[in-house]
Design an enzyme around this catalytic site. Structure first.
Site, mmCIF file in Angstrom:
data_model
loop_
_atom_site.group_PDB
_atom_site.id
_atom_site.type_symbol
_atom_site.label_atom_id
_atom_site.label_comp_id
_atom_site.label_asym_id
_atom_site.label_seq_id
_atom_site.Cartn_x
_atom_site.Cartn_y
_atom_site.Cartn_z
ATOM 1 N N GLU A 49 0.869 -1.171 0.000
ATOM 2 C CA GLU A 49 0.000 0.000 0.000
ATOM 3 C C GLU A 49 0.910 1.226 0.000
ATOM 4 O O GLU A 49 1.732 1.380 0.907
ATOM 5 C CB GLU A 49 -0.878 -0.014 1.261
ATOM 6 C CG GLU A 49 -1.877 1.116 1.246
ATOM 7 C CD GLU A 49 -2.799 1.126 2.456
ATOM 8 O OE1 GLU A 49 -2.701 0.222 3.312
ATOM 9 O OE2 GLU A 49 -3.612 2.056 2.534
ATOM 10 N N ARG A 274 4.232 -12.814 10.251
ATOM 11 C CA ARG A 274 4.889 -11.529 10.047
ATOM 12 C C ARG A 274 6.257 -11.560 10.693
ATOM 13 O O ARG A 274 6.460 -12.233 11.696
ATOM 14 C CB ARG A 274 4.100 -10.434 10.758
ATOM 15 C CG ARG A 274 3.064 -9.754 9.943
ATOM 16 C CD ARG A 274 2.323 -8.775 10.826
ATOM 17 N NE ARG A 274 2.752 -7.406 10.585
ATOM 18 C CZ ARG A 274 2.231 -6.648 9.629
ATOM 19 N NH1 ARG A 274 1.291 -7.108 8.842
ATOM 20 N NH2 ARG A 274 2.641 -5.405 9.467
ATOM 21 N N LYS A 284 4.028 0.867 9.332
ATOM 22 C CA LYS A 284 4.195 2.156 8.674
ATOM 23 C C LYS A 284 3.605 3.289 9.504
ATOM 24 O O LYS A 284 4.147 4.392 9.534
ATOM 25 C CB LYS A 284 3.552 2.118 7.286
ATOM 26 C CG LYS A 284 4.454 1.459 6.259
ATOM 27 C CD LYS A 284 3.774 1.346 4.920
ATOM 28 C CE LYS A 284 2.782 0.228 4.930
ATOM 29 N NZ LYS A 284 2.186 -0.061 3.631
HETATM 30 P P1 ATP Z 1 2.234 -1.900 7.897
HETATM 31 O O1 ATP Z 1 1.538 -2.175 9.176
HETATM 32 O O2 ATP Z 1 3.696 -1.808 8.068
HETATM 33 O O3 ATP Z 1 1.646 -0.757 7.154
HETATM 34 P P2 ATP Z 1 0.894 -3.533 6.015
HETATM 35 O O4 ATP Z 1 0.669 -4.997 6.033
HETATM 36 O O5 ATP Z 1 -0.307 -2.673 6.200
HETATM 37 O O6 ATP Z 1 2.033 -3.221 7.037
HETATM 38 P P3 ATP Z 1 1.216 -3.374 3.207
HETATM 39 O O7 ATP Z 1 1.861 -2.338 2.366
HETATM 40 O O8 ATP Z 1 -0.245 -3.564 3.093
HETATM 41 O O9 ATP Z 1 1.616 -3.075 4.700
HETATM 42 O O10 ATP Z 1 1.955 -4.763 3.020
HETATM 43 C C1 ATP Z 1 2.305 -5.354 1.806
HETATM 44 C C2 ATP Z 1 2.607 -6.812 2.049
HETATM 45 O O11 ATP Z 1 3.656 -6.951 2.991
HETATM 46 C C3 ATP Z 1 1.418 -7.537 2.630
HETATM 47 O O12 ATP Z 1 1.213 -8.707 1.873
HETATM 48 C C4 ATP Z 1 1.797 -7.865 4.040
HETATM 49 O O13 ATP Z 1 1.303 -9.115 4.381
HETATM 50 C C5 ATP Z 1 3.315 -7.871 3.994
HETATM 51 N N1 ATP Z 1 3.910 -7.448 5.266
HETATM 52 C C6 ATP Z 1 3.783 -6.261 5.889
HETATM 53 N N2 ATP Z 1 4.459 -6.241 7.051
HETATM 54 C C7 ATP Z 1 5.066 -7.440 7.168
HETATM 55 C C8 ATP Z 1 5.926 -8.047 8.145
HETATM 56 N N3 ATP Z 1 6.293 -7.397 9.248
HETATM 57 N N4 ATP Z 1 6.356 -9.304 7.921
HETATM 58 C C9 ATP Z 1 5.999 -9.959 6.804
HETATM 59 N N5 ATP Z 1 5.203 -9.461 5.847
HETATM 60 C C10 ATP Z 1 4.728 -8.216 6.016
HETATM 61 MG MG MG Z 2 -1.946 -2.970 4.656
#
Ligand code: ATP
Ligand code: MG
Length: 565
Positions: A49, A274, A284
């Site tokens: 995202e 994760r 983020k």
């Molecule tokens: P954040 O909380 O950091 O914003 P998010 O999951 O909302 O994380 P996205 O940009 O939606 O961020 O994530 C893109 C991909 O990365 C998703 O498929 C998510 O599952 C994966 N992802 C995000 N954080 C992690 C993590 N700490 N470990 C493994 N995979 C992750």
């Molecule tokens: Mg997300």
């Protein structure tokens, strides 16, 4: 497959060790079974995202998404998951692409946006309404919360049985912009009594009058992630949609969408744990907060766990990918030590980084029996593994050494310079300390020593044992620099845990800026980001803040390995 696509796949780096985790096994089973994936190649996607920069947790997801596709000789997409117009920005889209390319992945022409499917997604919503599987609801978020039911009692909505025609009409008018934000939602009609809250008639569309970074003001209704994501996956013919564990409870909804709208393929979602790392936060939202509260200077502040920061700090793509491969893929939550990430970097730099000498906290060392105006040159190795790769360093009467390499009154076991003691000046001569000069306050301002001309190259005289070796630079031609040393951002191991207010545990000493450091002249040629081992001090790289007058170096990692297996 296009020629271009084929080439991308064939040149893609395949991991040295094939992994055989539970995802790989599940995919193998799928392929053996035929059916859903019949005649398809393994096809994954990474769906960031664009509301912030990628962090090391995202790299884990990337290494899984793209690494597994590579392992199967398959293909992978990059899809910006941009269904939330208020938080997403074009600058992050570019930064994310840049970071992934830097890691060495190439998605070729398979670059997509969830927002590019808004029209199809809307049509699929219409399809659901027509099938009696979605309805326009008038509950406000608060009311919906009140009526969500309990474990034992179902949720309720007075609008659930709204006639199809009426829902169709309202949904079209929602799209046309007739209603203000929050007035209506479109809900999937699934199961108000489900034990899974996500299945209790989830909202799949909401009204939001906001300008989208790509579609502008074309839309004022936006699909929810749980609806848009399976549709995006199916449109792109993704065979396996790999994501982190928090989506596990959403999988029934994912499957429900795939089963109830006429999408062109049937992707399968598989979840993995994760990545968490000690002494940092990986979200983020929290990272953005660190920037907004001024605790760090931006997404690429070298103390951040973002890819942009790690890269600026001197991390190499190989070290980061290697880290993500070695921590493995599992279903149980895994918190990995930051020191293991450092260990992976150290391993890579130890075999690749050129050696150089630098003095971080300089004090002058005068070789009193070395003729004034004289200078000589030593040839030294840039890397211990390659005796042919050398450079020259000069030596003259005045040098700089580290302040703590001299003690007027040595502590026990101190083997560096103190009056009467012999040390080796790395690669040059053996010198004997003769004393020092102090200012009025008693601070040492200059150290004195005599050299033994017979020890050129650093070999001690017959029968003499020299225990200490120290690094130095020639005062006649060294360059001045600023050096930044980093420590962990948080003082507690688990700032990310839900029970912590992470902002209350900031390490006030996470950044040390040293001015007036002295570097050997060859470092004037250093390129930004290129790793060097500064003898005895660690691995460093030149920072983008450098100017022609004042180079700035970051310490990537110390030499000492605190990671114990
Ligand atoms: P954040 O909380 O950091 O914003 P998010 O999951 O909302 O994380 P996205 O940009 O939606 O961020 O994530 C893109 C991909 O990365 C998703 O498929 C998510 O599952 C994966 N992802 C995000 N954080 C992690 C993590 N700490 N470990 C493994 N995979 C992750
Ligand atoms: Mg997300």
């Amino acid at each position: 497959m296009s020629e271009e696509t084929r080439e991308v796949i064939e040149t893609a780096e395949t991991p040295a060790v094939e992994s055989n985790n539970f995802i790989v096994q599940a995919i193998k089973e799928d392929l053996a079974e035929g059916g859903r994936c019949e005649g398809m190649q393994v096809h994954t996607r990474f769906p960031p995202e664009p509301n912030g920069c990628l962090h090391i947790g995202h790299v884990k997801a990337l290494v899984i998404d793209y690494g597994i596709a590579e392992q199967f000789g398959g293909i992978y997409n990059l899809r910006m998951d941009d269904t939330n117009p208020t938080k997403e920005r074009e600058e992050f889209v570019e930064a994310i692409k840049d970071d992934i390319r830097w890691l060495g992945y190439d998605w070729g022409d398979r670059y997509h946006f969830a927002s590019a499917y808004f029209e199809e997604t809307y049509q699929y919503a219409i399809e659901l309404i027509n099938k009696g599987l979605a309805y326009v609801c008038e509950l406000t978020p608060d009311q919906m919360h009140e009526m969500r039911g309990t474990h034992d009692t179902p949720a309720t909505s007075p609008w659930r049985d709204r006639p199809i025609e009426e829902s169709l009409d309202l949904f079209k008018r929602m799209r046309a912009g007739e209603f203000e934000d929050g007035k209506y939602t479109l809900r999937a009609k699934i199961d108000l009594a489900s034990g899974n809250w996500n299945m209790r008639d989830p909202v799949i569309y909401r009204i939001k009058h906001a300008t989208h970074h790509r579609t502008g003001d074309e839309w004022c209704i936006y699909p929810m992630y749980d609806f848009a994501h399976p549709i995006g996956d199916a449109i792109e013919h993704i065979t396996h949609s790999l994501c982190s564990l928090e989506y596990e409870d959403h999988r029934p909804l994912y499957d429900w969408v795939i089963n109830n709208v006429s999408v062109p393929s049937r992707p399968r979602q598989i979840e993995f744990a994760r990545l968490g790392i000690d002494y940092t936060v990986l979200s983020k939202r929290k990272l953005r907060n660190l920037i907004e509260t001024g605790i760090v200077n931006g997404w690429d502040d070298p103390r951040m766990p973002t890819l942009a920061a790690l890269r600026r700090r001197g991390y190499t793509p190989a070290s980061i990918k290697n880290f993500c491969e070695r921590i493995g893929v599992a279903k149980n939550p895994n918190v990995v030590h930051w020191s293991f990430l450092e260990h992976c970097l150290r391993e890579d730099l130890n075999s690749h980084a050129a050696r150089a000498m630098a003095v971080l906290r300089p004090i002058k060392l005068v070789i009193t029996n070395y003729p004034e105006g004289q200078s000589e040159t030593f040839t030294v190795e840039n890397h211990p593994d390659d005796p042919n790769d050398t450079r020259e360093v000069t030596f003259s009467r005045e040098l700089y050494i580290e302040q703590d390499d001299f003690m007027e009154e040595p502590i026990k076991k101190y083997q560096r310079l103190y009056p009467g003691n012999m040390v080796r000046l790395k690669g040059a001569y053996i010198v004997t300390c003769t004393g020092c000069k102090k200012d009025e306050e008693g601070n040492v301002v200059e150290v004195y020593a005599e050299y033994d001309p017979a020890t050129r190259g650093g070999n001690p005289p017959e029968g003499v044992k020299v225990r200490g070796t120290i690094h130095w630079v020639d005062a006649a031609n060294c360059i001045e620099a600023e050096v930044r040393l980093f420590d962990r951002l948080f003082t507690v191991e688990d700032p990310d845990s839900a029970s912590r207010d992470y902002l209350q545990h900031i390490n006030p000493n996470s950044l040390t800026v040293l001015k007036g450091c002295r570097l050997e002249p060859s470092l004037a040629e250093a390129k930004i980001g290129e790793g060097y081992q500064f003898l005895r001090l660690g691995y460093f790289c030149k920072d983008k803040d450098s100017t022609a007058e004042m180079p700035v170096f970051n310490r990537s990692v110390e030499l000492k390995d605190s990671f114990s297996k």
